[in-house]
Design an enzyme around this catalytic site. Structure first.
Site, PDB file in Angstrom:
ATOM      1  N   LYS A  51      39.191  33.232  41.366  1.00 55.72           N
ATOM      2  CA  LYS A  51      40.061  34.274  40.794  1.00 55.72           C
ATOM      3  C   LYS A  51      39.589  35.666  41.209  1.00 55.72           C
ATOM      4  O   LYS A  51      40.378  36.478  41.671  1.00 55.72           O
ATOM      5  CB  LYS A  51      40.044  34.170  39.263  1.00 55.72           C
ATOM      6  CG  LYS A  51      40.669  35.364  38.571  1.00 55.72           C
ATOM      7  CD  LYS A  51      40.649  35.265  37.063  1.00 55.72           C
ATOM      8  CE  LYS A  51      39.407  35.848  36.423  1.00 55.72           C
ATOM      9  NZ  LYS A  51      39.361  37.304  36.326  1.00 55.72           N
ATOM     10  N   ASN A  52      38.286  35.909  41.053  1.00 58.92           N
ATOM     11  CA  ASN A  52      37.783  37.264  41.265  1.00 58.92           C
ATOM     12  C   ASN A  52      37.779  37.673  42.733  1.00 58.92           C
ATOM     13  O   ASN A  52      37.581  38.846  43.053  1.00 58.92           O
ATOM     14  CB  ASN A  52      36.381  37.420  40.663  1.00 58.92           C
ATOM     15  CG  ASN A  52      36.428  37.450  39.148  1.00 58.92           C
ATOM     16  OD1 ASN A  52      37.518  37.491  38.565  1.00 58.92           O
ATOM     17  ND2 ASN A  52      35.275  37.411  38.508  1.00 58.92           N
ATOM     18  N   ARG A 125      42.454  43.876  33.791  1.00 62.37           N
ATOM     19  CA  ARG A 125      41.611  44.956  34.260  1.00 62.37           C
ATOM     20  C   ARG A 125      41.462  45.007  35.781  1.00 62.37           C
ATOM     21  O   ARG A 125      41.329  46.091  36.362  1.00 62.37           O
ATOM     22  CB  ARG A 125      40.232  44.798  33.626  1.00 62.37           C
ATOM     23  CG  ARG A 125      39.239  45.641  34.277  1.00 62.37           C
ATOM     24  CD  ARG A 125      37.939  45.762  33.593  1.00 62.37           C
ATOM     25  NE  ARG A 125      37.111  46.539  34.488  1.00 62.37           N
ATOM     26  CZ  ARG A 125      37.007  47.853  34.420  1.00 62.37           C
ATOM     27  NH1 ARG A 125      37.620  48.530  33.498  1.00 62.37           N
ATOM     28  NH2 ARG A 125      36.265  48.505  35.286  1.00 62.37           N
ATOM     29  N   ASP A 149      39.565  41.926  29.637  1.00 59.62           N
ATOM     30  CA  ASP A 149      38.947  41.046  28.652  1.00 59.62           C
ATOM     31  C   ASP A 149      38.447  41.838  27.457  1.00 59.62           C
ATOM     32  O   ASP A 149      38.145  43.020  27.557  1.00 59.62           O
ATOM     33  CB  ASP A 149      37.776  40.299  29.290  1.00 59.62           C
ATOM     34  CG  ASP A 149      38.271  39.276  30.274  1.00 59.62           C
ATOM     35  OD1 ASP A 149      39.319  38.673  30.000  1.00 59.62           O
ATOM     36  OD2 ASP A 149      37.618  39.095  31.314  1.00 59.62           O
ATOM     37  N   ASP A 337      29.428  36.134  33.574  1.00 53.05           N
ATOM     38  CA  ASP A 337      30.533  35.193  33.327  1.00 53.05           C
ATOM     39  C   ASP A 337      30.035  33.768  33.053  1.00 53.05           C
ATOM     40  O   ASP A 337      30.784  32.929  32.561  1.00 53.05           O
ATOM     41  CB  ASP A 337      31.505  35.189  34.515  1.00 53.05           C
ATOM     42  CG  ASP A 337      32.279  36.500  34.606  1.00 53.05           C
ATOM     43  OD1 ASP A 337      32.493  37.142  33.567  1.00 53.05           O
ATOM     44  OD2 ASP A 337      32.663  36.881  35.724  1.00 53.05           O
TER      45      ASP A 337
HETATM   46  C1  UD1 Z   1      33.815  41.955  37.725  1.00 46.35           C
HETATM   47  C2  UD1 Z   1      34.434  40.618  37.385  1.00 46.35           C
HETATM   48  C3  UD1 Z   1      33.955  40.116  36.042  1.00 46.35           C
HETATM   49  C4  UD1 Z   1      32.434  40.091  36.013  1.00 46.35           C
HETATM   50  C5  UD1 Z   1      31.876  41.458  36.420  1.00 46.35           C
HETATM   51  C6  UD1 Z   1      30.368  41.481  36.542  1.00 46.35           C
HETATM   52  C7  UD1 Z   1      36.591  40.690  38.460  1.00 46.35           C
HETATM   53  C8  UD1 Z   1      38.059  40.713  38.299  1.00 46.35           C
HETATM   54  N1  UD1 Z   1      35.877  40.761  37.364  1.00 46.35           N
HETATM   55  O1  UD1 Z   1      34.255  42.892  36.749  1.00 46.35           O
HETATM   56  O2  UD1 Z   1      34.472  38.795  35.855  1.00 46.35           O
HETATM   57  O3  UD1 Z   1      32.044  39.795  34.694  1.00 46.35           O
HETATM   58  O4  UD1 Z   1      32.395  41.838  37.704  1.00 46.35           O
HETATM   59  O5  UD1 Z   1      29.939  40.509  37.420  1.00 46.35           O
HETATM   60  O6  UD1 Z   1      36.085  40.591  39.556  1.00 46.35           O
HETATM   61  N2  UD1 Z   1      30.591  50.062  34.891  1.00 46.35           N
HETATM   62  C9  UD1 Z   1      30.493  51.398  34.600  1.00 46.35           C
HETATM   63  N3  UD1 Z   1      31.285  52.261  35.318  1.00 46.35           N
HETATM   64  C10 UD1 Z   1      32.125  51.838  36.289  1.00 46.35           C
HETATM   65  C11 UD1 Z   1      32.200  50.459  36.568  1.00 46.35           C
HETATM   66  C12 UD1 Z   1      31.412  49.593  35.862  1.00 46.35           C
HETATM   67  O7  UD1 Z   1      29.747  51.822  33.738  1.00 46.35           O
HETATM   68  O8  UD1 Z   1      32.813  52.674  36.902  1.00 46.35           O
HETATM   69  C13 UD1 Z   1      29.723  49.114  34.142  1.00 46.35           C
HETATM   70  C14 UD1 Z   1      30.554  48.147  33.297  1.00 46.35           C
HETATM   71  O9  UD1 Z   1      30.902  48.693  32.059  1.00 46.35           O
HETATM   72  C15 UD1 Z   1      29.601  46.999  33.157  1.00 46.35           C
HETATM   73  C16 UD1 Z   1      28.889  46.973  34.503  1.00 46.35           C
HETATM   74  O10 UD1 Z   1      29.059  48.272  35.052  1.00 46.35           O
HETATM   75  O11 UD1 Z   1      28.691  47.245  32.150  1.00 46.35           O
HETATM   76  C17 UD1 Z   1      29.404  45.915  35.478  1.00 46.35           C
HETATM   77  O12 UD1 Z   1      30.789  46.125  35.707  1.00 46.35           O
HETATM   78  P1  UD1 Z   1      31.477  45.698  37.082  1.00 46.35           P
HETATM   79  O13 UD1 Z   1      30.501  45.050  37.986  1.00 46.35           O
HETATM   80  O14 UD1 Z   1      32.220  46.883  37.600  1.00 46.35           O
HETATM   81  O15 UD1 Z   1      32.515  44.609  36.601  1.00 46.35           O
HETATM   82  P2  UD1 Z   1      34.043  44.460  36.969  1.00 46.35           P
HETATM   83  O16 UD1 Z   1      34.279  44.784  38.393  1.00 46.35           O
HETATM   84  O17 UD1 Z   1      34.844  45.148  35.938  1.00 46.35           O
END
Ligand code: UD1
Length: 448
Positions: A51-52, A125, A149, A337
């Site tokens: 999915k991701n 998201r 989520d 995850d």
């Molecule tokens: C993706 C995955 C999700 C997985 C996550 C971490 C998809 C669709 N989703 O989510 O399933 O759990 O990676 O492996 O691929 N953060 C910030 N600022 C930002 C971006 C992120 O503070 O601009 C923080 C987030 O709040 C979190 C951490 O960084 O605490 C990791 O987030 P991130 O790796 O960006 O996750 P996603 O891409 O949202």
């Protein structure tokens, strides 16, 4: 925040707030999963595409006009939603039946509308990754702030800062991020945390930027390497896929390409946890050990035997596992995850295990549901202390997000009696026929 005005990274951090309300996030056709525990699992199950990865590959197609054929795309709600996002820009997206799995066929026209509407974006998201491709292709993007989520604030400040370093400017207009960049220019970007989404957005913007972009402390997830592979097939020039430093030499133009999505390591982890709970022996066809080596090592520490097999991954589990401590980390560490599955396993393992969630605040909500099944879990900020009990007892529980819902199903497989998981639409966002696939391994799981 004013209705309209310049958007600073800190402002975006502030507006994110808790996302993903309890209501179903999309029109998944199932609402409950009913699990009757007791059977040990045996046999073969085929894992679907990630999915991701698939969501980002679909978004990447916006970067160039043409005809794309994506194989091994999971037929799940989030992919349907991302397809709708593309349709809203003017693309045609359809499933085409083939002898093996259906393929997602995308036709991207010469001109696209750089808008991602609120009605779609608020439901998942991952839609935020459309920002980079739209900016690169159109010089502007209007994207509603994303949902997702239900596990706490999920800011996008790193996305905004990174794209800003490539020359993009942001405003918040009527709930939409309005980004403009008449010309993106390569830059050296150091991420303060290896964010998956930020790495992907910056990567997809930089492939069409002038000059060289270097992303340091980039996320290393296999799904990002998969995205790099498609982008390079489209004519991009990316070096370092899968490493913490991505070097991108911008090109003037890209072209369409075909691609096969990598297998879903989180779905694979679901089946590993399922057999870990029930005991038994399974083969997960199509799964890749090298994408989840740390998880396999951890499950080995807990008493399972897992090894790569000619067809995928072979796993053998005794009737009861031993506890172990499980800290979540960015790849290649234990993925956040995987955490709900590890907690479900520890709930009936022998001993005490401490789970430390290092990525998302508020990702422990489903633990209250596990407690309703008799689990002995104490949580304190981002730690969960799980004391294994002999057996859980089936109960009515609620899925708060995709993986939490699937983990409750897994817990139910080892519980006494029936477990009814409501709000199962969340599970349909990330799984194609979870009930059918587990039933194929001998479990008693029904969707309704
Ligand atoms: C993706 C995955 C999700 C997985 C996550 C971490 C998809 C669709 N989703 O989510 O399933 O759990 O990676 O492996 O691929 N953060 C910030 N600022 C930002 C971006 C992120 O503070 O601009 C923080 C987030 O709040 C979190 C951490 O960084 O605490 C990791 O987030 P991130 O790796 O960006 O996750 P996603 O891409 O949202």
């Amino acid at each position: 925040m004013s209705a309209s005005g310049p958007l600073e990274p800190s402002t975006v951090l502030g507006v994110s707030g808790p996302v993903g309300p309890d209501e179903p996030s999309a029109e998944g056709s199932i609402s409950r999963l009913i699990v009757t525990g007791g059977a040990s699992l045996e046999g073969k199950v085929r894992v679907g595409g990630a999915k991701n990865s698939a969501l980002k590959l679909v978004a990447a197609s916006l970067l160039a006009e043409g005809h794309y054929r994506l194989c091994n795309v999971p037929r799940i709600t989030d992919v349907e939603l991302m397809s709708e996002v593309l349709r809203a820009t003017g693309c045609s997206v359809r499933w085409e039946e083939t002898e093996s799995t259906p393929e997602l066929v995308i036709d991207v026209p010469a001109r696209i509308e750089p808008v991602a509407p609120y009605e779609l974006v608020e439901q998942f998201r991952a839609s935020i990754v459309i920002l980079g491709p739209l900016l690169a292709r159109c010089g502007e993007a209007r994207v509603a702030l994303p949902g997702g989520d239900d596990f706490g604030p999920r800011p996008i400040d790193m996305h905004v800062r990174g794209l800003g370093e490539l020359g993009a400017r942001f405003e918040m207009v009527h709930g939409y991020i309005h980004a403009t960049a008449p010309a993106l220019v390569g830059s050296k970007i150091l991420l303060e945390f290896p964010s998956v989404g930020a790495t992907e957005n910056i990567l997809m913007a930089s492939v069409l930027a002038g000059g060289v972009t270097v992303i340091d402390n980039a996320a290393r997830e296999p799904e990002i390497a998969d995205l790099c592979e498609l982008l390079n097939k489209m004519g991009a020039n990316i070096i370092g896929a899968g490493s913490a430093t991505l070097t991108i030499e911008g090109v003037a133009e890209l072209h369409s390409a075909d691609h096969t999505v990598i297998p879903d390591r989180i779905e694979t982890a679901t089946y590993l946890a399922a057999v870990g709970v029930t005991g038994g022996e399974i083969i997960i066809e199509g799964a890749r050990h090298d994408h989840m080596a740390v998880l396999c090592q951890k499950l080995g520490e807990m008493g399972m035997r897992i090894s790569p097999d000619a067809d995928g991954l072979w796993a053998l589990a005794p009737s009861r596992l031993r506890s172990a401590d499980c800290p979540t980390l960015p790849y290649p560490g234990l993925a956040t995850d995987f955490m709900p599955f590890l907690v479900a396993l520890l709930a009936t393992a022998d001993g005490v295990g401490i789970v430390t969630e290092n990525l998302f605040a508020g990702r422990f909500r489903y633990i209250d549901e596990l407690r309703r099944m008799g689990a002995d879990i104490h949580t304190d900020t981002h730690h969960a202390v799980v004391r294994g009990v002999e057996r859980l007892s089936g109960a009515q529980v609620k899925a708060h997000d995709i993986r939490a819902g699937a983990a409750l199903v897994v817990a139910g497989l080892g519980a006494e009696g029936a477990t009814i998981v409501s709000d199962a639409e969340h599970v349909a966002r990330g799984y194609e026929d979870l009930a059918g696939k587990l039933s194929g391994l001998g479990a008693d799981v029904a969707a309704e």
